[in-house]
Structure formats: C-alpha cells, structure tokens
Write a protein that holds these residues in place. Structure first.
Motif, PDB file in Angstrom:
ATOM      1  N   UNK B 430       0.842  -1.184   0.000  1.00 58.62           N
ATOM      2  CA  UNK B 430       0.000   0.000   0.000  1.00 58.62           C
ATOM      3  C   UNK B 430       0.879   1.236   0.000  1.00 58.62           C
ATOM      4  N   UNK B 431       0.346   2.313  -0.535  1.00 50.69           N
ATOM      5  CA  UNK B 431       1.109   3.553  -0.585  1.00 50.69           C
ATOM      6  C   UNK B 431       1.129   4.194   0.797  1.00 50.69           C
ATOM      7  N   UNK B 432       1.681   3.470   1.740  1.00 49.11           N
ATOM      8  CA  UNK B 432       1.774   3.972   3.107  1.00 49.11           C
ATOM      9  C   UNK B 432       3.207   3.777   3.568  1.00 49.11           C
ATOM     10  N   UNK B 435       6.436   0.734   7.741  1.00 45.81           N
ATOM     11  CA  UNK B 435       5.972   0.223   9.035  1.00 45.81           C
ATOM     12  C   UNK B 435       4.504  -0.215   8.923  1.00 45.81           C
ATOM     13  N   UNK B 436       3.684   0.648   8.356  1.00 49.48           N
ATOM     14  CA  UNK B 436       2.264   0.305   8.233  1.00 49.48           C
ATOM     15  C   UNK B 436       2.061  -0.906   7.340  1.00 49.48           C
ATOM     16  N   UNK B 440       0.499  -4.512   8.640  1.00 55.86           N
ATOM     17  CA  UNK B 440      -0.819  -4.416   8.004  1.00 55.86           C
ATOM     18  C   UNK B 440      -1.861  -5.316   8.648  1.00 55.86           C
ATOM     19  N   UNK B 471       9.517   4.773   8.476  1.00 56.82           N
ATOM     20  CA  UNK B 471       8.457   5.742   8.148  1.00 56.82           C
ATOM     21  C   UNK B 471       8.469   6.106   6.672  1.00 56.82           C
ATOM     22  N   UNK B 477       3.537   7.316  -4.371  1.00 59.13           N
ATOM     23  CA  UNK B 477       3.915   8.653  -3.933  1.00 59.13           C
ATOM     24  C   UNK B 477       5.167   8.631  -3.071  1.00 59.13           C
ATOM     25  N   UNK B 478       5.812   7.518  -2.991  1.00 60.23           N
ATOM     26  CA  UNK B 478       6.994   7.463  -2.136  1.00 60.23           C
ATOM     27  C   UNK B 478       8.147   6.788  -2.833  1.00 60.23           C
TER      28      UNK B 478
END
Lengths: 618, 594
Positions: B430-432, B435-436, B440, B471, B477-478
C-alpha cells in the motif's frame, strides 16, 4: 482541516490517510492566473470558429427574439387592449397573436440549433483536451509515473475534463448571449422611459457586489471539494487493487475506517459548498425583491402622474425579469467558472509537466535503421535522488552478439543499467552508446524498436493472450506467434487456457499465474525479433521444469543477438559469454563462469551459496 | 423503479428533514405567489378611470407585504436548499460507504471477473450522479407540483377558463418529457458504460506505461484511446440532439399557450369592460406572469427527468456492485475457529473456476502441525489454487478442507484468516509507510516486533538505508522498491501475524541469492511449530521440506520427502538433476542429453 504532518506515528495514522500527508496544504491557492488558463482554453476552441460564428448568430437572433417580447407586450396593452376597452374592437389581437406564435416557432428552431451546437463545441473541445492529455501521458518521463499517483492522474483526465466540458458546453456561451440581452434590454428600456430605467438599475450594483464579495470563499471551498473527491478515488483505487491482501490479512475493518475518513472529508467539503450555494441563492433573491418593490413604487406613482402607461410598467417588469436572469446566471456561471478553472489548472499542470528525458529535435535526431548491437557504457554515474548515486562511474562495452549477464544483490543497480540503455532515464554523468551513437541523439522509436525487453513486472494488458503477445508487432501471424511461444514453453499452457490464445487477460492478469505472465511477456519481446534482447529477471517465477525448456530454446535464440540477462538464479546465467557482477553501483568483477569461479570472488560465493550449501545443510 | 425504491431507502433515514423541506416547499409556493397577487390588486386599481389617492394609498402596505413575503421566502428557500443538499450528500456518503463495505466483503472470484477502473467509476461518478438527482430532482418536482396546486387554486377562483388554458401546458409537457426520457435513457446508459471503459483503459495505460514505451506502441495506445474517446463524443452528441429537440419543444408549447392567453384574456378584458363580471387587466397580467412563473419549474421538470434517467442508469450500476454475489461467506451458524495447532487436511478436494474445467482433481493430503510442505509443478498446474483454498479465498467445488479437524466452511472466515500468514505471489504494497505495510495485519504490534519481523525477512537493513527508515512511504507517492525488496516486506508482513499456518507463494523469486540464503536461515527457526506451505523455485527450500508434492494438471502425481522421491526416479528426480544440482562440470550439451 487538520493535516499538520509530523507527530507520533500512532496519531498520524488517525489523523489522515497517507495520500493526504504530503503537499495538500500548499495547494490552497492557485498558481496560474485565470488569464493564462483562459488563453489556453481558447486555443482549444479556435479550431471550431466557424461553428462558433454560426452559434453566435443563432444566439444573437435568439436574444433579439427574446428582447422583442416585452416590447410587444407594451404594444398589445397600450395600442390594442386600452383602445379596445373603449371601442370594443378585438381584431388587433388576432394578428398580434400570429406574430407571437411565429416568434415562438422561430425561437424553437434557434434553440434546437443552439443546444446542439453548444454541446458539439463543448464536447469536441473536451475530446481534444483528453486526446492531448493522453498523448502527454505517452511522452511523460517514467519518473513521473514512479512518483505520481494513478488515481490523481486519472482524475485529471476524467473528472476535471468533465467539469471543464460542462463549463465550455453549457455556460460560457450562454453568458455571452445573456450579455447581448442585457445591453439590448437597456437600450429598449431607455427608449421607453429614461427615469424608470435609472430607478430600475438602482439594485444592480448590489447584485454584482454579492458574487464579488463571496468570490474567494467560494473558490477555496470548491477546491477543497475537488481535492477531497480525488482523495476518495485514491483510497478506493488502492483498496480495490490491494483487495486480496486486505482480505488475506482480515484488514477489512481498518480499511473501512480509512475510507470512512476520506468519505467524511468529502461529505464535509460538499456540505460547505451546499451552505455557500444556498446562502448565495438567498442573498440574490432578497436583493431582487428590493428591485421589484422600487420599480413598482416608482412606476405606479409615474402612472398616476400620467408620465407613463401601464403597458410600459409591465414591459419594464418583463425586462427586469430578463435582466435579472442573466445576473442570476452570472452568479451560477461564477460557480461553474470557479470549478472549471480549478479543473483547467490541474489539467494544464499535467500538460506542462516537464519531460526529463526528451527526444532530440527532429533535425538532429538519428534514426537507427540497422543495429549491430554494440553497447557502450561510458563513465556512467546515475542518481535517482541527488547525492545518492545508484551507479558510479561504470565503464562497460558489450560487443555485438555477445551474451552478457548482470549479476548482483538486489538494489545493486542492474535494472538501472537497462533503464539507461532504453533511455527511460538519462545518466547524471557519462553517456550510453549504441553502435557508437549516443542514445541521447537517437529517436525513441528507432532506439527501442531494436530492443526486446522482458521487464521485471511483466505487465499485461486487458486483452487476449494473442493481442498481448503481438503487442510490439501487430502484423504478426498466428504461426509466428506459435513459433515464439513454443520456444519459451508457453504454447502448451496457453492452449490449456479456457479459450486458448483468445483468452482475455483480466486486469492485473489475475487469471493467470506470474510464471505464465512472464512467459507471455517473454514471447512478446521475442516476437519483435530484436537485435538486443534484455531479460530482466524474465523467468524468476517460472517453475524449474519450464525453465529447462526455455534454456534449451534460448540457446538458438540468442545466437546472432546482443543479449543482457539479469537473473538471480545462477543456473540461468552460467552459460553467458561474460558475467558482470555489479555491487553497490560498481562493477565488482567480470569474466565467464569458469574464470569467476576460479577467482573465488563475489560470484563464486553467490554460486556456492545457491548450489552447494543445501547439500551441506541436509 | 426497483432502483428508485432502493435509493429511497438511503434517503428515508432523513425523513424528518424531508418533511421539513416539504412543508417549506408548500408554504413557499404560496409566499412566492404573494407579490403577484399584490401587483394584480394595484394594476386592477389602475383601471381607468382610477382614483389617484386611493391607488397611492395602497402602495405602502403593498410594498411591505411584498418585502415580508419575499424575505420569508428567501429564508425558506435557503433552509430547503440546504436541507435537501444535506440529505443528498448524506445519502451519497452512506451509499459510498455501503458500496465500499460491500467491496471489502466480495470474494476473490468477484475481483477475478471485474476491473478496478470500472468499480471505481461506479463508486465515484455514478454515485455522485445519483446524489445530484436527489438534491435537484426531488425538491424541484415537489416545488412544481405544489406551485401548480396552490397557484392553480387561486387562479381558478379568479377565472376558470383562463386557468384551464394555463394548465393545458402540463399534459403537453408531460407527454413530451416522457417521450424524451424513453429515448434518452439508453443513450445515457451507453455514456456511462463508455466512460467506464475510458477510465479502465486510462488506468491500464498508466500502470503499464513501461511496456507501452518498451514496445513503442504510444501511437497504437493513442489510437485506441481516441477510438473510445470518439465513441463517447458520439454518444454525448446523440443526447445533445435529443436535448435540443424535446425540452425546447416544451418552450414552444408554452409560448403558444401564452399567446392564446393574451388572445383570450385580452378579448375578455375588452368584452367585460364596464360590466359586473369585469375581468380587469390586472387579472390578465397575473395570468401572463403566472405562465412565465410556471414555465421555469415545469422546464426544470423536464431537465429533472434527464437527471432522473442518468441517475437511474448510474444507480443500477451501483447496485450491481452491491448485489454481486459473495461466494465465500460465513454460514449462519458459523463459529470462531479456536486456537489451532496447525493440522491441514485436504479430503478429495476438487476445484474448478469454470464449470467442467477442473483445476484441482481429487487432492488428498494431510499436513501435520509443524510440517513444511513444498509444492512443485509446471506453470498452470494448480499450485496457487491449491494454497488459495486454505485461507478460503475460494471454496472447494467438492470435497472438504479441514484445519485441526474443523471443516473451514463451518467456521468464520475471519477466524481462519487471522491464524494464517500469507505472502502472496502477487506482491502488493500500500502507498503507506513501510511500518504500516509490515504491520498491516496487526496494526497494534510494537515497533520491536515489527523490526524483528523485518530482520527475519532480511528487510531491516535496506529499510534502515532510507532516510526515513520505517516511516518511508512506499509506492506511487513514495520510494520505489525493487521486486525483491517488496517481496521481503511481504514476508515480514506474513511473519508478523505469528501464524500457526504460513503460506509462502513464490515469495523470493526476485530476491538475490545471498539475501534468500539469509531469509532461509531465519525462516528455519521461524518455521518451527508452524505448518508451512511453500511454492518456490529454490532448491534448498524444496530439499528441506518434510513433504514435497508434485502437481501436474491439477493432480498430485508424486509426494514424499526429498530422499523418498529421489529414489523413485520420477519427474522430481529429473527436475532436480537438471535444475538444482550443481553442475559446472557439465556442458550444455550434456544437460540436454539428460
């Protein structure tokens, strides 16, 4: 809205979904002036100037027809009914009614033509706009796609373009025709009664002031609504694409929460829009009443004084109605204008996006009709992010027909080497040469036409297996396709698919396995019969059995071509003419399998780990 | 009509706002009529010969009445507008929410058959269209009907003949509008459909950019896009033609009726002048003005019909998503699977995606708790399907699958999946933040546990090499991760679940040898006490498995440990000797000869 970034990790999760964490705040003011945006929009309408002219004519006629009605009302009152009340003569009414009906019929025709033409121009403009946006997406550097957000990009081509279409189609020309109505009405009103006209115009400044006053608030509110819907799309897109993972990890509840958050933001933004719109509507209604009352008061005193007739007052009332409508419309137009400009800005922002890797201008562009296949990396340094070199001073020459393997740990820079060769990126320093030509000077098409690449992610389109394979060579026959698929060992499994070569690949190619995808991608690259064949982990997910078939077939295929193979499975690379071991952006060692094994460096270490160690362990 | 009633259910929650709005609408249709009634009185008083002072004396009260009525009306309109928009936005929110919830609950087979772009356009633009109808159509219809009744009643008491002529427009408008609706509906449906296609195509193009560029098919893509774009344009123009003809036909009818009103009313004024039953010119003006007052609501009515047909087409598409069948669902008496030891048993399992084309045939297999099972087989032999059955992504067509003796169809889906860790072949992050992504399945775990899982998956070091460490945002987007890095995060994600059953579907194919070696070592300790199913191309994993099963065309053709199978001298032996054994001594020729 509360996105301040930073803060604890836990709180960040609660505060907002990731897509909103960056750059949203900065966007609250528009960067491009309306003038510039309009200028560019006009360029899109210019090709339709003939139709525009016809449309303008229709609108002018329509406006004139509209202007005549109040005047005719005044005439029927003062010249037919009033004398009739005395004489009892009704004959004047009949011819007058005929004129009215004739006008109505004419107006109907005008309306029809007008509606169709407006829609035609608006939709055709948006057609061009979409076409251009899409074309831009085809030339935009890959860097944009690595960074950009699919949902947002799509929203520009679909939602924003749609808003703009509504604006161009229904609003902009209507406003022009209403302007004609305003000036026409003014002219006729002054000719009927100078004083009454002045009094009627008293409330107009207030009418105009209200929208101006609310301008900036409306602007930012609309922008927020727009951004929040893009957020909804973005979260939705992600959840739907990743649904298998979501379900595998039973994360449905949390995802529902995330979505609820963006959905709620959208609701709030929309309600703010609703509030402002309703408030605006009310304000205008009240000002309008003031106008009606003033006209009535002054008009009646004028009639009593004998200065004007009742017919004139009624005509004025009708004119005022016609007058108010354009102003109301202007207010609505203002809404749409705001939305449209916000949309246009996002559209042109995409269109103006800088292309990092640009094709050389046509005049000094080299077209490679024939390629020997000599590749030279000349002192290449490359950084995706400034200061973090991925490749450091790479020098490497690959001779025609040589079979070279790139080996090395993940992130060593192997794929980047290929990205530079295909000019998906330009090197930070140094240059890549093909047959002595700097790839920087070669046209994209002729450069890439000579290359067959099987990329890591083996993306397939939602199309039949057959169409996917001949993607790079649409004229290929079924026989050619079968020849290629047999070589890579894909023929058998394709025939076993529900509809063989005509089986539709679904989105994300979920109906076939990754190994199968790789084989199709492999066939696709081979079908082009390229001079340079690049296999970037092309068979990583192919089962060992099929891999054996491929290796046998490849022997023949790789003859008379330059080939670059990236593989972690060293059984795939040991037959290469030369193995280039890349480590941390540098060439660590080079040589054929035997040489490197003898040397006892990184390669032999990797090789032993893959083949020997299990035996020791077991 | 089915869609409409169903939509109404979303709105019904806010019935009190509805009632308030309707009351406001009814009062307002009278308030809005007051100024005209006042003017009628004044104009009538102006009938010659008139008394100047009494006319002027009427003015203050008349103007005050108009002002009060209009200000009240303005406030009411504000309340009505906001209330209706509130209801429609709420309904939009609710509808989107339930659609999203429905999407989350759909089985894998649903997603196998649908396209992301299409789902998204149904959930965004289609739902919005529905909401637009709610906020515009409902108040307008109500307002029009109420105006016709209130104004009609008052006018009828003044002159019934004129009222009849005036109301003649209503049947005409209805007939025309109805015809328009019938003709335009299929066009609108097509419009939505093509728009969905455009969205899907666009998404494909964006996601597949690299392939487009590699094969220099930019022009071909442009051609296909423009083809769809053109079809969309044509449908838009087709609807514009209808829109140009029918609604303006309404205007024509109204203009003609107005002319008749003048003719008849004017005659009436002339004829009755000076009689007892006088029809004064103020009355005539009232009728003419009422006509133009009604014209707008009624033409709105026709516009609303357009919105109605679009919204119905859109809502049908939304409800299709809501109603799509969920194949894998909890039984009504499903209970939670208790903490398991990890025994997995396939009993005569058959599976087919398409009827008559079995992908798995008669699978019988028992995995004792703690066993590692390696699955080997050619592309398309059914390996992934095999493991997809364990977490119940699909249900077996026949036969059963038992975990610790529980038929997995008797327990809740959630309780099964919670105890299974899966690293899917299809790497999706995911675009998170990293860590997330790792946490998950388990968002509440501590940072230490996350780091531990990442270390086991050999992901810690590369994660720490990013400036933002854990992080770091990945994806669109990353930071862009390589295939191998993604796979390692996927493994960490599965490990963190601390599951009794672990499924690794070809999860190290993009990982380089050295890293894989380390993962392997770490897994060895991790796999203890876990039942593990592994699909892999890697020799060491296969060799060390407690049981190797070889699938061919959906059937288990060989099964046993490495030692058992090697002796058999079957397919496994052949694959092992050609692919896995170290062989720098052999030439290619010799490989072929085997």
């Amino acid at each position: 809205m509360g996105f301040h970034g930073g803060g604890g990790i836990g709180s960040e999760q609660r505060r907002g979904p990731p897509w909103m964490r960056r750059d949203e705040k900065k966007k609250s003011e528009r960067k491009v002036s309306d003038k510039n945006l309009l200028k560019r929009l006009i360029k899109y309408i210019v090709p339709f100037r003939q139709r525009m002219a016809i449309l303008a004519l229709l609108m002018l006629l329509g406006s004139i027809a509209g202007l005549l009605t109040p005047l005719l009302t005044q005439i029927v009152f003062d010249n037919i009914i009033v004398p009739g009340m005395v004489s009892g003569d009704k004959s004047g009414l009949t011819w007058w009614v005929m004129i009215m009906v004739a006008l109505a019929l004419g107006n109907w025709g005008l309306n029809y033509g007008r509606t169709y033409l407006i829609s035609w121009i608006g939709n055709s403009t948006i057609y061009r706009l979409r076409e251009d946006l899409f074309a831009k997406l085809q030339v935009l550097s890959l860097k944009y796609f690595a960074e950009g957000d699919t949902g947002r990009t799509m929203s520009r081509v679909t939602n924003d373009a749609e808003t703009l279409s509504r604006f161009l189609g229904f609003e902009i020309l209507d406003v022009i025709s209403e302007a004609v109505t305003i000036f026409g009405s003014l002219f006729l009103m002054f000719s009927l009664s100078f004083n009454l006209t002045l009094v009627s115009l008293l409330t107009i400044p207030i009418m105009l002031a209200v929208p101006l006053f609310m301008r900036s608030r409306m602007r930012s509110t609309f922008r927020q609504a727009r951004q929040s819907i893009a957020g909804v799309t973005s979260v939705l897109q992600e959840s739907v694409s990743g649904i298998r993972v979501v379900q595998a990890f039973s994360r449905e509840t949390q995802d529902a929460k995330t979505f609820d958050y963006v959905n709620m933001q959208n609701l709030k933004a929309n309600l703010r829009v609703a509030m402002i719109a309703a408030f605006f509507h009310m304000g205008i209604t009240i000002v309008r009443v003031a106008g009606t009352v003033i006209l009535l008061w002054y008009g009646v005193t004028q009639i009593v004084a004998g200065n004007i007739t009742l017919g004139v007052l009624i005509a004025f009332q009708l004119y005022m109605m016609r007058f108010m409508r354009p102003i109301m419309m202007l207010a609505n137009f203002y809404n749409s204008y705001q939305e449209a400009m916000a949309g246009a800005e996002r559209i042109f922002e995409l269109m103006d996006m800088k292309i990092d890797v640009e094709e050389p201008p046509k005049t000094r562009r080299i077209e490679l009709s024939q390629v020997n296949g000599e590749i030279k990396y000349d002192r290449i340094t490359f950084e995706y992010e400034p200061g973090v070199p991925v490749l450091k001073d790479i020098n490497l020459t690959i001779s025609p027909n040589e079979k070279v393997a790139f080996v090395g740990p993940t992130g060593a820079g192997k794929t980047t080497m290929i990205n530079l060769l295909c000019r998906f990126y330009d090197p930070t320093e140094g240059a890549v040469f093909i047959d002595g030509h700097n790839v920087h000077d070669v046209s994209f098409n002729s450069l890439r036409d000579h290359m067959g690449i099987v990329p890591q992610d083996s993306f397939l389109f939602q199309n039949t297996v057959r169409e996917n394979i001949r993607y790079g060579k649409p004229e290929a026959t079924d026989e050619e396709i079968a020849n290629v698929t047999k070589v890579v060992g894909a023929h058998d499994f394709i025939n076993r698919l529900p509809e063989g070569y005509d089986t539709m690949i679904r989105e994300g190619a979920t109906n076939i396995s990754i190994g199968q995808r790789q084989l199709i991608a492999f066939s696709r690259a081979l079908l082009k019969n390229p001079r340079i064949l690049i296999l970037d982990e092309a068979t990583s997910s192919v089962d060992p059995y099929t891999e054996l078939i491929i290796q046998e077939g490849l022997e023949k295929l790789l003859e008379n071509r330059t080939s670059i193979i990236i593989a972690h499975r060293l059984s795939t690379v040991r037959n290469a003419d030369r193995i280039v071991v890349i480590n941390q952006g540098e060439i660590a060692e080079m040589g054929n399998h035997q040489q490197l094994m003898k040397k006892g460096g990184l390669y032999s270490h990797l090789y032993n780990m893959q083949f020997r160690e299990p035996e020791i362990e077991s | 009509m089915g869609s409409f009633l169903r939509l109404m259910r979303y709105v019904a929650k806010y019935w009190h706002l509805f009632i308030v709005s309707f009351v406001l609408i009814i009062i307002n249709s009278y308030l809005a009529f007051i100024p005209q009634l006042v003017m009628r009185d004044i104009f009538n008083a102006l009938t010659p010969p008139f008394d100047s002072t009494s006319v002027l004396g009427m003015l203050p009260v008349a103007c005050l009445t108009i002002i009060v009525a209009s200000v009240l009306s303005g406030v009411f309109v504000f309340c009505r507008d906001y209330a209706m928009r509130y209801v429609s936005q709420r309904a939009l929110y609710d509808l989107r929410k339930s659609t999203f919830d429905a999407l989350l609950s759909k089985s894998f087979s649903f997603y196998d058959q649908s396209q992301t772009g299409d789902i998204i356009s149904r959930t965004t633009s289609d739902i919005e269209q529905v909401s637009r109808m709610l906020s515009m159509w409902i108040p307008r219809i109500a307002g029009t009907i109420s105006t016709i009744i209130v104004a009609g009643g008052i006018l009828f008491s003044i002159n019934y003949q004129m009222t009849i002529i005036l109301l003649l427009q209503v049947p005409f408008v209805f007939l025309i509008t109805n015809r328009y609706r019938k003709l335009s509906r299929p066009i609108f449906r097509k419009q939505r459909k093509i728009f969905g296609e455009i969205t899907t195509f666009l998404q494909q193009n964006i996601v597949g950019t690299r392939v487009v560029r590699i094969f220099t098919q930019e022009n071909y893509e442009k051609g296909r896009f423009n083809d769809k774009n053109t079809r969309y344009l044509n449908q838009m123009l087709a609807s514009a033609k209808l829109r140009g003809f029918y609604p303006t036909l309404n205007t024509l009818i109204m203009s003609v009726i107005t002319a008749v009103l003048w003719w008849f009313g004017g005659g009436l004024v002339i004829d009755t002048f000076g009689t007892l039953m006088e029809f004064k010119w103020g009355d005539l003006v009232l009728f003419i003005q009422s006509m133009s007052r009604l014209t707008r609501p009624i033409s709105f009515l026709s516009m609303s019909i357009r919105i109605y047909s679009q919204a119905m087409a859109a809502s049908t598409r939304v409800f299709e998503v809501l109603d799509a069948e969920v194949d894998v669902k909890d039984k009504s008496d499903a209970f939670n699977l208790p903490s398991i030891k990890g025994e997995v048993k396939f009993e005569q399992v058959f599976f087919e995606y398409i009827e008559g084309k079995p992908v798995l045939k008669n699978i019988n297999l028992t995995a004792e708790p703690g066993m590692t099972i390696a699955i080997l087989g050619a592309t398309g032999s059914g390996k992934s399907t095999f493991i997809n059955l364990i977490p119940r992504f699909y249900d077996a067509t026949s036969g059963r699958l038992l975990i610790d003796g529980y038929d997995i169809r008797d327990v809740t889906v959630k309780s099964v999946r919670k105890q299974i860790g899966i690293a899917l072949q299809e790497v999706f992050l995911f675009a998170r933040t990293i860590k997330e992504n790792i946490a998950f399945g388990n968002p509440d775990v501590s940072m230490e546990e996350i780091i531990e899982a990442a270390k086991a998956a050999q992901a810690h070091d590369f994660i720490m090499s990013f400036p933002n460490g854990y992080e770091t945002i990945v994806g669109e987007r990353g930071v862009t991760l390589s295939g191998g890095q993604k796979q390692r995060i996927t493994i960490a994600r599965a490990i963190l679940m601390d599951p009794k059953i672990l499924i690794l579907d070809d999860t190290t194919s993009f990982v380089d040898t050295e890293t894989e070696h380390h993962i392997q070592k770490a897994l060895e300790t991790l796999l203890k006490n876990r039942t593990t199913f592994v699909i892999t191309q890697r020799v060491s994993t296969i060799k060390n498995a407690d049981k190797i099963i070889v699938l061919e065309n959906g059937e288990i053709i060989e099964s046993g440990s490495h030692e058992e199978l090697i002796v058999k001298n079957g397919i496994y032996t052949k694959i092992y000797s050609t692919q896995f054994a170290p062989q720098e001594e052999l030439t290619t020729q010799e490989i072929k000869l085997r």
